[in-house]
Design an enzyme around this catalytic site. Structure first.
Site, short mmCIF file in Angstrom:
data_model
loop_
_atom_site.label_atom_id
_atom_site.label_comp_id
_atom_site.label_asym_id
_atom_site.label_seq_id
_atom_site.Cartn_x
_atom_site.Cartn_y
_atom_site.Cartn_z
N PRO A 2 0.82 -1.21 0.00
CA PRO A 2 0.00 0.00 0.00
C PRO A 2 0.86 1.27 0.00
O PRO A 2 1.87 1.35 0.69
CB PRO A 2 -0.79 -0.13 1.31
CG PRO A 2 -0.84 -1.59 1.57
CD PRO A 2 0.48 -2.12 1.09
N GLU A 3 0.45 2.24 -0.81
CA GLU A 3 1.15 3.52 -0.89
C GLU A 3 0.27 4.59 -0.27
O GLU A 3 -0.75 4.29 0.34
CB GLU A 3 1.51 3.81 -2.34
CG GLU A 3 2.41 2.73 -2.94
CD GLU A 3 2.84 3.04 -4.38
OE1 GLU A 3 2.77 4.21 -4.81
OE2 GLU A 3 3.25 2.10 -5.09
#
Length: 284
Positions: A2-3
């Site tokens: 996840p960013e």
């Protein structure tokens, strides 16, 4: 992994559900989930039981929950971590690692992590900004992000532009997916050297980074599998808007040239050979 948009989507959801609520009980189901809390699970539980969560904040890809005690819970999702709000009667998830109940009897907060690369810890006196994550730069969605300071610091480096925008001490929250998307929009190859970019070119790239992240947040992030979901267990849909990342062999949406994939730091970069030509010489 996840960013920023995925983590910000989770933060927004959590803020609605847990702000102002008092923790009733804490259960640690797997020691790796609190491995960064070096004093162990009993201390972790003691610091949190009876404490009220006053907000949910984010620095780059890290979340932190300020508490009324002045401490804070720090969270990182790792590869597969999920922070889910669930009714108390909901069946336990297969990879449930930590459970928080609240004194109001409402939905529980559950940390679920299949690969156990993520985790939670407590930062004592870290409510304002935990010292463990203070080295991470502000991200471009932060109202206090200094655009001109970023431009000067980036141009002072002698490195490839993609490496620079992935440097979390320079600008946080930009990961491989959104770096490729911003570089495609700016028509820059990731191997271009930072000290050879003009100030207007860097400002233009920063604007594209901000736009890409903002659009991805609206879309709830990018989900390529079931491991990334928001607090309600829903997937994001920004993958439908990708112009570069993951599109090897497909036509560029701007010029029709076939998107190529190149090796980059044990990962992959996706670029358009026509819109983003490689620099003729790369100095090392």
């Amino acid at each position: 992994m996840p960013e920023l948009p995925e983590v910000e989507t989770v933060r927004q959801g959590l803020a609605k559900w847990v702000t102002g609520r008092t923790i009733g009980t804490v259960e640690v189901h797997h020691p790796r989930a609190i491995r960064r809390h070096l004093t162990g699970d009993a201390h972790f539980i003691a610091l949190l039981t009876g404490r009220t969560i006053t907000d949910v904040s984010r620095r780059g890809k890290y979340l932190w929950f300020p508490l009324d005690s002045g401490d804070a819970i720090i969270g990182h999702l790792g590869m597969s971590g999920q922070l889910l709000m669930q009714p108390a009667e909901a069946e336990d998830e297969k990879h449930l690692r930590i459970r928080f109940t609240f004194t109001d009897g409402g939905p529980e907060l559950r940390f679920v992590d299949q690969r156990t690369f993520g985790g939670l810890s407590v930062s004592e006196d870290g409510a304002e900004l935990p010292h463990e994550i203070a080295h991470i730069a502000r991200d471009p969605m932060d109202p206090f992000f200094d655009d001109e300071a970023f431009v000067e610091r980036l141009r002072a480096k002698h490195t490839e532009i993609k490496r620079a925008i992935l440097d979390q001490t320079l600008i946080s929250g930009v990961g491989n997916i959104y770096a490729d998307e911003a570089l495609w929009r700016a028509q820059l190859h990731g191997a271009r050297l930072t000290d050879q970019l003009t100030r207007p070119a860097v400002r233009r790239l920063l604007a594209h980074i901000r736009d890409v992240l903002g659009e991805a947040i609206v879309a709830g992030g990018t989900s390529f599998d079931e491991l990334y979901v928001n607090v309600n267990g829903e997937s994001g849909y920004f993958d439908r808007s990708l112009n570069a990342y993951g599109r090897e062999g497909e036509p560029c949406h701007r010029c029709g040239t076939v998107i190529r994939r190149e090796q980059f730091m044990n990962r992959s970069s996706f670029t358009c050979p026509r819109c983003q030509p490689r620099p003729r010489t790369i100095r090392h």
